[in-house]
Write a protein that holds these residues in place. Structure first.
Motif, short mmCIF file in Angstrom:
data_model
loop_
_atom_site.label_atom_id
_atom_site.label_comp_id
_atom_site.label_asym_id
_atom_site.label_seq_id
_atom_site.Cartn_x
_atom_site.Cartn_y
_atom_site.Cartn_z
N GLY A 245 -41.22 59.44 28.98
CA GLY A 245 -39.98 59.11 29.46
C GLY A 245 -39.07 58.42 28.53
O GLY A 245 -37.85 58.77 28.55
N TRP A 246 -39.69 57.67 27.35
CA TRP A 246 -38.87 57.08 26.29
C TRP A 246 -38.20 58.21 25.63
O TRP A 246 -37.24 58.04 24.98
N GLU A 247 -39.02 59.35 25.39
CA GLU A 247 -38.51 60.38 24.42
C GLU A 247 -37.21 61.17 25.33
O GLU A 247 -36.36 61.61 24.77
N ALA A 248 -37.46 61.12 26.65
CA ALA A 248 -36.39 61.77 27.54
C ALA A 248 -35.14 60.89 27.12
O ALA A 248 -33.80 61.59 27.02
N SER A 399 -32.43 58.36 36.15
CA SER A 399 -33.17 57.33 36.49
C SER A 399 -32.20 56.23 37.52
O SER A 399 -30.93 56.33 37.57
N VAL A 400 -33.14 55.57 38.22
CA VAL A 400 -32.26 54.48 39.22
C VAL A 400 -31.37 53.50 38.25
O VAL A 400 -30.51 53.08 38.89
N ILE A 401 -31.77 53.22 37.10
CA ILE A 401 -31.00 52.38 36.25
C ILE A 401 -31.57 52.67 34.53
O ILE A 401 -32.65 53.27 34.65
N ALA A 402 -30.91 52.61 33.57
CA ALA A 402 -31.27 52.95 32.20
C ALA A 402 -32.35 52.02 32.03
O ALA A 402 -32.64 50.76 32.83
N PRO A 403 -33.24 52.32 31.33
CA PRO A 403 -34.69 51.52 31.37
C PRO A 403 -34.20 50.07 30.88
O PRO A 403 -35.20 49.28 31.18
N GLU A 404 -33.29 49.98 29.81
CA GLU A 404 -33.12 48.43 29.33
C GLU A 404 -32.80 47.50 30.49
O GLU A 404 -33.46 46.37 30.65
N PRO A 405 -31.76 47.75 31.17
CA PRO A 405 -31.57 47.07 32.39
C PRO A 405 -32.59 46.87 33.38
O PRO A 405 -32.87 46.09 34.07
N ALA A 406 -33.25 47.98 33.62
CA ALA A 406 -34.47 47.95 34.44
C ALA A 406 -35.37 47.03 34.12
O ALA A 406 -35.93 46.14 34.80
N ALA A 407 -35.68 47.07 32.51
CA ALA A 407 -36.54 45.96 32.09
C ALA A 407 -36.10 44.57 32.44
O ALA A 407 -36.92 43.69 32.88
N ALA A 408 -35.08 44.28 32.40
CA ALA A 408 -34.17 43.05 32.59
C ALA A 408 -34.34 42.63 33.97
O ALA A 408 -34.58 41.48 34.34
N ILE A 409 -34.09 43.54 35.03
CA ILE A 409 -33.97 43.35 36.30
C ILE A 409 -35.57 42.85 36.73
O ILE A 409 -35.82 41.94 37.67
N ALA A 417 -38.72 47.90 27.43
CA ALA A 417 -37.98 49.04 28.12
C ALA A 417 -38.70 50.39 27.79
O ALA A 417 -38.48 51.23 28.65
N GLU A 418 -39.33 50.56 26.66
CA GLU A 418 -40.09 52.03 26.64
C GLU A 418 -41.30 52.10 27.50
O GLU A 418 -41.12 53.28 28.25
N ALA A 419 -41.93 51.18 27.80
CA ALA A 419 -42.96 51.27 28.77
C ALA A 419 -42.51 51.47 30.08
O ALA A 419 -42.98 52.30 31.21
N THR A 420 -41.23 50.75 30.50
CA THR A 420 -40.64 50.66 31.90
C THR A 420 -40.13 52.15 32.03
O THR A 420 -40.28 52.80 32.99
N ALA A 421 -39.65 52.76 30.83
CA ALA A 421 -38.94 54.43 31.08
C ALA A 421 -40.15 55.06 31.30
O ALA A 421 -39.92 56.20 32.18
N ASN A 422 -41.35 54.94 30.85
CA ASN A 422 -42.48 55.78 31.20
C ASN A 422 -42.76 55.55 32.69
O ASN A 422 -42.99 56.65 33.47
#
Length: 444
Positions: A245-248, A399-409, A417-422
């Motif tokens: 996911g992070w590569e994407a 994505s439901v939201i970009a990985p960085e704000p997803a991690a913050a939420i 953020a990288e693990a969250t993206a996956n």
């Protein structure tokens, strides 16, 4: 000051075969018009002697670069191109003829507004014009206005600003308030074609020598309905799918990844652009207009990789509604990290603008095809996506939201953020497996 062109000279800019429509019959009215305005009949007679016209508009049919249309040309030297009862008669007859013969309407506007010598009888002609325009719109016929110098008052607020597409001649005075009724400290530069273009109220400023070609292209594209969906463009970037996911995410954000301009240039043989949201805004990050693919007209709304602003969503909604009414298929290209979320965007109604686009896509009867070409960030991206015909290229994610704000939420540290993206399963192949999109397209 005016551009100096008569109605007939303006018609000659865009066509060589104009045929005037018969003038509607009207019984002789009271002397000096409905208000008995002293000297009104004499003023009309002098205007006729000076211009050779019997009213402030000349209406007829013509071919513009091969497309037949009803043309309405204003004669400004006839009482300032003002609208009176007889003007309303001619305009109503022209619009009625257009509907009966399934022709687009092209007002070539140069007017100071309603005719003072007829008072409220003149002002109510705006209601007649608005009704005729609405009936023509409901009939699925296009209206492309050309605003000349000057275009002010009710003429701008109906025939000009009420058209589907608005072209303007350079330097034209364009605005609701004419020069004699503005505040004394008003900046004249705000009442120009160029200012209206910057504010999203005009789609293009076109030089006189280019007007025939540009107008002809618009008419050709807006009068070519099709029930077939727009084909999905081929991918212009990598053919390999991302491993994680992070590569994407990294690939979708890569500076050298193909953007909307490249996709549109490769997909359309030519295109013309809508220039704004008609509410005072433009967003360079949302490209909207009409073009031709494989000989068929296609409407397009394409995000250009930036956070989409309220004006962008409103322009895209305007595009989708117009294409739907004219029966032209729509192609949308999704590429945004998300909707703009600054204070200015909130003040401009970003939520309402996104809702407007969601509604336009949901209501569309014409087919909508979507390709995700980069970032697909949250509802700001989903608003542009077809509910049942969305595809993606390998260099993209959704994505439901970009990985960085997803991690913050989720109250995770930034490094997660990288693990969250996956975990979010945002790769193109994940989206296919989950049934969110129909497939992944490659370069071939």
């Amino acid at each position: 000051m005016t551009d100096g062109r008569t109605a007939r000279a303006t018609l000659a800019l865009v066509t060589d075969d104009f045929t005037e429509l018969p003038h509607p019959a009207r019984e002789s009215g009271p002397v000096d018009g409905p208000l008995g305005w002293p000297g009104y009949d004499a003023s009309r007679a002098r205007a006729t002697a000076r211009t050779g016209e019997s009213e402030s508009v000349v209406c007829g049919t013509a071919h513009v670069e091969g497309t037949r249309a009803v043309l309405i040309a204003f004669e400004f030297d006839f009482l300032g191109g003002s609208l009176g009862e007889r003007t309303g008669d001619r305009l109503a007859a022209a619009y009625t003829y257009a509907r009966e013969h399934r022709l687009p309407v092209v007002p070539l506007v140069a007017t100071g507004g309603s005719r003072m010598q007829e008072g409220m009888f003149a002002l109510t002609q705006l209601q007649r014009v608005a009704r005729q325009s609405a009936l023509t719109r409901a009939a699925g016929l296009a209206q492309v206005a050309v605003v000349r110098d000057p275009t002010t008052g009710g003429g701008w607020a109906t025939l000009g600003a009420g058209a589907d597409v608005i072209l303007a001649l350079p330097g034209a005075q364009v605005g609701f308030a004419g020069s004699r009724v503005r505040p004394p400290d008003a900046d004249p530069a705000a009442y120009t074609a160029e200012a209206q273009l910057a504010a999203g109220a005009v789609d293009a400023v076109v030089a006189p020598e280019d007007l025939r070609g540009v107008l002809g292209r618009w008419l050709r594209l807006l009068t070519a309905p099709s029930a077939e969906p727009a084909p999905v463009p081929r991918a212009l970037g990598s053919a390999d799918l991302p491993a994680t996911g992070w590569e994407a995410v990294r690939r979708a954000r890569a500076a050298r990844r193909p953007r909307a301009e490249s996709y549109l240039d490769g997909y359309l043989t030519h295109r013309v652009a809508l220039g704004g949201d008609r509410c005072g805004g433009r967003d360079a990050g949302m490209l909207c207009g009409f073009g031709e693919h494989a000989g068929r007209a296609v409407a397009y709304a394409a995000q250009a990789g930036t956070a989409t602003r309220p004006a962008g969503y409103r322009t895209a909604a305007r595009l989708v509604r117009l294409a739907d009414r004219l029966g032209i298929p729509v192609l949308t290209l999704v590429d945004t990290p998300g909707a703009a979320n600054d204070a200015e965007a909130e003040a401009q109604g970003v939520g309402a603008a996104i809702a407007e686009l969601f509604g336009a896509v949901a209501d569309a009867r014409t087919p909508v095809t979507t390709l995700v070409i980069g970032e697909g960030g949250s509802g700001g991206a989903l608003a542009l996506a077809s509910p049942g015909n969305t595809w993606a290229v390998p260099d993209s994610y959704f994505s439901v939201i970009a990985p960085e704000p997803a991690a913050a939420i989720l109250k995770r540290p930034p490094q997660d953020a990288e693990a969250t993206a996956n975990q979010l399963r945002i790769r193109p192949q994940d989206l296919v497996e989950l049934g969110v999109i129909r497939g992944v397209v490659g370069p071939d």
